[in-house]
Design an enzyme around this catalytic site. Structure first.
Site, PDB file in Angstrom:
ATOM      1  CD  GLN A 292      11.254  20.119  15.719  1.00 53.47           C
ATOM      2  OE1 GLN A 292      11.269  21.324  15.933  1.00 53.47           O
ATOM      3  NE2 GLN A 292      11.535  19.619  14.523  1.00 53.47           N
TER       4      GLN A 292
ATOM      5  CG  HIS B 177       5.280  27.029   2.063  1.00 57.30           C
ATOM      6  ND1 HIS B 177       4.244  26.274   2.554  1.00 57.30           N
ATOM      7  CD2 HIS B 177       6.298  26.869   2.931  1.00 57.30           C
ATOM      8  CE1 HIS B 177       4.634  25.670   3.674  1.00 57.30           C
ATOM      9  NE2 HIS B 177       5.874  26.008   3.924  1.00 57.30           N
TER      10      HIS B 177
ATOM     11  CG  ASP C 118       6.688  22.397   5.626  1.00 54.38           C
ATOM     12  OD1 ASP C 118       6.575  22.857   4.476  1.00 54.38           O
ATOM     13  OD2 ASP C 118       7.154  23.064   6.577  1.00 54.38           O
TER      14      ASP C 118
ATOM     15  CD  GLU D 202      13.672  19.773   9.056  1.00 55.15           C
ATOM     16  OE1 GLU D 202      13.119  20.758   8.558  1.00 55.15           O
ATOM     17  OE2 GLU D 202      13.862  19.637  10.289  1.00 55.15           O
TER      18      GLU D 202
ATOM     19  N   GLY E  39      21.580  22.412   9.260  1.00 55.17           N
ATOM     20  CA  GLY E  39      21.644  23.409   8.195  1.00 55.17           C
ATOM     21  C   GLY E  39      22.779  24.399   8.388  1.00 55.17           C
TER      22      GLY E  39
ATOM     23  CG  ASP F  48      10.552  26.964   5.473  1.00 56.43           C
ATOM     24  OD1 ASP F  48       9.908  27.594   6.328  1.00 56.43           O
ATOM     25  OD2 ASP F  48      10.049  26.081   4.758  1.00 56.43           O
ATOM     26  CB  SER F  49      14.223  28.813  10.701  1.00 55.03           C
ATOM     27  OG  SER F  49      13.746  30.138  10.868  1.00 55.03           O
ATOM     28  CB  THR F  50      11.127  26.333  14.134  1.00 55.56           C
ATOM     29  OG1 THR F  50      12.502  26.153  14.506  1.00 55.56           O
ATOM     30  CG2 THR F  50      10.636  25.061  13.467  1.00 55.56           C
ATOM     31  CD  GLU F  51       8.178  31.784  16.817  1.00 55.58           C
ATOM     32  OE1 GLU F  51       8.719  32.611  17.563  1.00 55.58           O
ATOM     33  OE2 GLU F  51       7.212  32.054  16.082  1.00 55.58           O
TER      34      GLU F  51
HETATM   35  N1  AG3 Z   1       8.246  28.400   9.793  1.00 54.55           N
HETATM   36  C1  AG3 Z   1       7.868  29.614  10.507  1.00 54.55           C
HETATM   37  C2  AG3 Z   1       6.787  29.371  11.480  1.00 54.55           C
HETATM   38  C3  AG3 Z   1       6.819  30.280  12.655  1.00 54.55           C
HETATM   39  C4  AG3 Z   1       5.509  30.236  13.324  1.00 54.55           C
HETATM   40  N2  AG3 Z   1       5.591  30.684  14.677  1.00 54.55           N
HETATM   41  C5  AG3 Z   1       4.682  30.402  15.588  1.00 54.55           C
HETATM   42  N3  AG3 Z   1       3.615  29.704  15.286  1.00 54.55           N
HETATM   43  N4  AG3 Z   1       4.839  30.838  16.800  1.00 54.55           N
HETATM   44  C6  AG3 Z   1       7.255  27.728   9.080  1.00 54.55           C
HETATM   45  C7  AG3 Z   1       7.763  26.543   8.334  1.00 54.55           C
HETATM   46  C8  AG3 Z   1       6.848  26.189   7.228  1.00 54.55           C
HETATM   47  N5  AG3 Z   1       7.514  25.532   6.163  1.00 54.55           N
END
Ligand code: AG3
Length: 292
Positions: free
Chosen positions: A31, A62, A86, A106, A138, A155-158
């Site tokens: 990414q 968190h 993070d 991660e 994961g 604790d994922s991204t989109e």
């Molecule tokens: N994970 C979820 C963040 C999603 C935010 N989406 C967005 N900005 N479009 C956060 C990880 C933090 N440890």
């Protein structure tokens, strides 16, 4: 010269922050990664153009991802965080004295390295001796685990790119198998304003594997719409049946005994959204329009 960063949260809505410098920016192989300094929120981690966390408001997300589950489980000893490079989620997990081991799985090692360097207040706990950092997939880590964890935190991204698999019913079934008896999972499940289909799908997917499934909310200023959801799946323990007196006072800024219960009190449109996930997929549209 003024420099501004914008994330388009939808094709028609954006969040814009005044920035003073870029600390790191690169393509990691998984990414695009950036950590920028913003005037309003302090340092900000941005992945593929999407705000992941900021120094000023990270505590909300968190703390809420972690403490609801860890105060619902009577004795959480082994915890795994999927994603969360993070380190903020691990930091909160370690506030629970019962925790003997916290594993971070991660996929992108560069996120961990960049946050160690530029976001020490968030990532610092990753150096704790109770933490094992595993750089890898994961989904695979969970697939290979059998009754290993008391709590699994997603604790994922989109749900794009590497994170897509973390929102599937098959993954939640694997999470169930990775849990010890009495185990609990929590997934971040996005905005009830902007991600309604995702919330319906994750509700249905988690319910298929977990007898207790509950959605709760928190307010995160830098996330799309500002209102964020989490979905808890539990094999036995119900977060709403916890004895309030058993919730210890902790060094937190958002989570507390009242928020533990209050976060499950859903506004009507969110309640209807959750209820509409009962309906078969083809009926979802009409069910939500008709008010479940
Ligand atoms: N994970 C979820 C963040 C999603 C935010 N989406 C967005 N900005 N479009 C956060 C990880 C933090 N440890």
């Amino acid at each position: 010269m003024e420099l501004w960063f914008t994330e388009l949260q939808t094709p028609a809505v954006g969040i814009t922050c005044k920035t003073s410098r870029t600390l790191i920016e690169e393509h990691t192989g998984y990414q695009h990664l950036a950590i920028i300094e913003t005037e309003q929120f302090g340092r900000m981690l941005v992945l593929d153009g999407m705000v992941q966390t900021t120094e000023r408001d990270e505590f909300v997300y968190h703390e809420m991802l972690v403490h609801v589950a860890l105060n619902t489980h009577p004795n959480p000893r082994r915890v795994v965080v999927i994603g969360g490079g993070d380190g903020g989620t691990i930091r909160e997990v370690l506030k629970h004295p019962s925790v003997e081991e916290a594993v971070l799985a991660e996929i992108d090692g560069r996120v961990v390295e960049a946050c160690r360097q530029f976001l020490p207040s968030i990532s610092g706990a990753l150096s704790d001796p109770r933490v094992t950092v595993k750089i890898g997939d994961g989904v695979q880590h969970i697939r290979e685990a059998r009754e290993e964890y008391d709590v699994v935190l997603i604790d994922s991204t989109e749900p794009v790119g590497a994170a897509v698999g973390l929102f599937s019913p098959e993954f939640y079934a694997d999470v169930r198998k990775a849990l010890r008896p009495g185990g609990i999972m929590v997934a971040q499940t996005e905005s009830p304003f902007f991600n309604q289909d995702l919330i319906r799908r994750t509700q249905a997917g988690i319910r298929a594997s977990f007898p207790v499934t509950r959605l709760y909310l928190a307010s995160v200023p830098t996330y799309p719409s500002g209102l964020w959801s989490f979905t808890l799946g539990s094999l036995t323990h119900d977060p709403l049946q916890v004895d309030p007196a058993a919730i210890k006072d902790m060094p937190t800024k958002y989570y507390n005994r009242d928020v533990h219960f209050g976060a499950f009190q859903l506004p009507t449109f969110v309640r209807q959204l959750v209820e509409s996930a009962d309906a078969p997929a083809s009926l979802n549209g009409s069910a939500s329009a008709g008010g479940a």
